[in-house]
Design an enzyme around this catalytic site. Structure first.
Site, PDB file in Angstrom:
ATOM      1  N   ARG A  90       0.791  -0.945  -0.104  1.00  0.00           N
ATOM      2  CA  ARG A  90       0.195  -0.408  -0.037  1.00  0.00           C
ATOM      3  C   ARG A  90       0.900   1.383  -0.055  1.00  0.00           C
ATOM      4  O   ARG A  90       2.222   1.122   0.798  1.00  0.00           O
ATOM      5  CB  ARG A  90      -0.805   0.400   0.853  1.00  0.00           C
ATOM      6  CG  ARG A  90      -1.846  -1.067   1.162  1.00  0.00           C
ATOM      7  CD  ARG A  90      -3.410  -0.969   2.142  1.00  0.00           C
ATOM      8  NE  ARG A  90      -3.548   0.136   2.817  1.00  0.00           N
ATOM      9  CZ  ARG A  90      -4.255   1.125   1.654  1.00  0.00           C
ATOM     10  NH1 ARG A  90      -5.331   0.268   0.696  1.00  0.00           N
ATOM     11  NH2 ARG A  90      -4.473   2.069   2.194  1.00  0.00           N
ATOM     12  N   HIS A 108      12.907  -2.302  -2.913  1.00  0.00           N
ATOM     13  CA  HIS A 108      12.112  -3.044  -4.837  1.00  0.00           C
ATOM     14  C   HIS A 108      12.930  -3.747  -5.383  1.00  0.00           C
ATOM     15  O   HIS A 108      14.021  -2.782  -5.794  1.00  0.00           O
ATOM     16  CB  HIS A 108      11.780  -0.789  -5.114  1.00  0.00           C
ATOM     17  CG  HIS A 108      10.775  -1.326  -6.786  1.00  0.00           C
ATOM     18  ND1 HIS A 108       9.524  -1.342  -6.610  1.00  0.00           N
ATOM     19  CD2 HIS A 108      11.117  -1.169  -7.624  1.00  0.00           C
ATOM     20  CE1 HIS A 108       8.719  -2.186  -7.741  1.00  0.00           C
ATOM     21  NE2 HIS A 108       9.923  -1.608  -8.527  1.00  0.00           N
TER      22      HIS A 108
HETATM   23  C1  GRF Z   1       9.986  -7.410  -2.954  1.00  0.00           C
HETATM   24  O1  GRF Z   1      10.667  -8.403  -4.364  1.00  0.00           O
HETATM   25  C2  GRF Z   1      10.345  -6.415  -2.221  1.00  0.00           C
HETATM   26  O2  GRF Z   1      10.863  -5.826  -3.264  1.00  0.00           O
HETATM   27  C3  GRF Z   1       8.798  -6.051  -3.228  1.00  0.00           C
HETATM   28  O3  GRF Z   1       7.846  -6.955  -2.721  1.00  0.00           O
HETATM   29  C4  GRF Z   1       8.760  -8.485  -2.884  1.00  0.00           C
HETATM   30  C5  GRF Z   1       8.868  -8.351  -1.537  1.00  0.00           C
HETATM   31  O4  GRF Z   1       9.018 -10.007  -0.623  1.00  0.00           O
HETATM   32  N1  GRF Z   1       9.125  -4.701  -2.575  1.00  0.00           N
HETATM   33  P1  GRF Z   1       8.566 -10.959   0.486  1.00  0.00           P
HETATM   34  O5  GRF Z   1       7.649 -10.677   0.982  1.00  0.00           O
HETATM   35  O6  GRF Z   1      10.172  -9.499   1.783  1.00  0.00           O
HETATM   36  O7  GRF Z   1       9.129 -11.690   0.429  1.00  0.00           O
END
Ligand code: GRF
Length: 204
Positions: A90, A108
């Site tokens: 969010r 990200h």
């Molecule tokens: C990761 O790829 C992160 O970069 C992105 O969402 C994904 C989350 O994965 N924002 P996790 O829940 O940490 O396994």
């Protein structure tokens, strides 16, 4: 430093940060709470297994501001100094950003400013880039935007799919995020020559 982590799903980056804190790799810190906006987030179980308090705060038809106000209040109650978004799906309200100035970071799975938003790894494959990666950045009101703390490049292979690329980037995410949090905790982050202090001034 007291850390709060916001998740929406799997929570592998959250686990990486928790384990780095618990093993002492990230010094003088504690992950005080893991908060999810989804009651079903797998990461909540993983956090509890590691002895971390968890809260599920769903939106329940409320406005973004009302929902964020409850999360801010839970974080403030626990004197959280650094908020790590780890797969939190969010966008934060401006009230949230103002409540924790320079104290919210996100990871990200692309080299920002390329490929913001959902499915960043698929966007990279579809565009045909030869190099992608991951970025840790301070969070502002815009999606996947804010001063960059750290980046890591990952080669895109000729036979990569979005899934294989995502899996390779994810391994680097865990290392990059923990290193970035360590730097922030140690007060060693400089953005365009200015040192960013995430620690609250009223705490030692
Ligand atoms: C990761 O790829 C992160 O970069 C992105 O969402 C994904 C989350 O994965 N924002 P996790 O829940 O940490 O396994």
């Amino acid at each position: 430093m007291k850390i709060g982590i916001l998740i929406s799903g799997r929570g592998s980056n959250m686990v990486a940060i928790v384990e780095a804190v618990q093993s002492g790799l990230i010094p003088d810190s504690e992950v005080v709470a893991v908060i999810s906006d989804k009651t079903s987030a797998e990461g909540l179980i993983k956090a509890r297994e590691r002895g971390i308090e968890t809260l599920a705060i769903s939106r329940n038809g409320r406005t973004r501001e009302e929902h964020d106000a409850e999360i801010i209040s839970e974080l403030k109650k626990r004197n959280i100094e650094l908020v790590c978004l780890a797969g939190y799906m969010r966008l934060l309200s401006s009230e949230f950003i103002r409540a924790f100035p320079n104290r919210i970071v996100n990871i990200h799975p692309s080299l920002l400013p390329s490929f913001k938003g959902l499915d960043a790894q698929r966007q990279a494959i579809d565009y045909g880039v030869k190099v992608s990666g991951c970025t840790v950045h301070f969070v502002d009101e815009d999606l996947d935007h804010g001063a960059i703390v750290a980046q890591k490049t990952v080669k895109v292979l000729d036979d990569d799919t979005a899934e294989s690329l995502a899996a390779r980037i994810l391994e680097h995410e865990h290392a990059l995020y923990t290193e970035a949090v360590k730097k922030i905790v140690e007060g060693a982050v400089e953005i365009r020559g200015r040192r960013v202090i995430a620690k609250q001034s009223n705490r030692k």
